[in-house]
Scaffold this active site. Sequence first.
Site, PDB file in Angstrom:
ATOM      1  N   TYR A 189       0.048   9.517  -3.919  1.00  0.00           N
ATOM      2  CA  TYR A 189       1.212   9.350  -2.965  1.00  0.00           C
ATOM      3  C   TYR A 189       2.431  10.034  -3.691  1.00  0.00           C
ATOM      4  CZ  TYR A 189       5.858   6.978  -1.171  1.00  0.00           C
ATOM      5  OH  TYR A 189       6.926   7.031  -0.746  1.00  0.00           O
ATOM      6  N   LEU A 190       2.552   9.696  -5.040  1.00  0.00           N
ATOM      7  CA  LEU A 190       3.946  10.356  -5.890  1.00  0.00           C
ATOM      8  C   LEU A 190       3.605  11.558  -6.025  1.00  0.00           C
ATOM      9  CD1 LEU A 190       4.243   7.456  -8.551  1.00  0.00           C
ATOM     10  CD2 LEU A 190       5.733   7.960  -6.622  1.00  0.00           C
TER      11      LEU A 190
END
Length: 209
Positions: free
Chosen positions: A122-123
């Site tokens: 996600y990051l």
Amino acid sequence: MENVLVAGANGTTGKKIVALLNESQYFTPVAMVRKASQQAQFEKDNIATVLGDLEGDISHTVKDIDKAIFAAGSGGKKVKEVDEEGANKLVDASKSVHLKKFVMLSSMGADRPEQASDLKEYLKAKHNADVYLKESKLTYAIVRPGSLTNDKGSGKIKAASSLGQSGSISRDDVAQTLVRALHDDALTNATIEILEGDTLIGKALESVS
């Protein structure tokens, strides 16, 4: 009044952003939603909507739009397709119509995804989307909050280009920060991290603009 497209308008934070814009004397919200069934909740309050799926063609969504807030998220299911490529698509569409400003809801840790113990993918997606926006030549503001809570907002935050600490912040205060960042005198081509704090949002943004 400037028309502001809100990508992710049907999300928890997105709904708060749309409500704030609807009360604003400066902005008029246009809620971008993925399904026709999501339009009625906005239209009952006379809020304009536009159908757009971040996995498809969204070039039509920026028609007659002045500024945009990207607050969409896949909830961890399609981070590459939505959180990264969907954001990039909206950046491209925004460039094609010379949008005045693009405000990105990112995440704390997006500057160093390789150091994350969880949420790494996600990051990484958020990091790539942030970089794409920075390189787009659009006027931008990137807002990276800590963990989001559903607590009542205080209207006060702690903000810096890098806070050097982790923590949380209410969705209310994140939504307020994103709307404040739309203004021409706030966060011009800047990236900030935000957490709950003691400084009024407007003042906090001035200190890092």
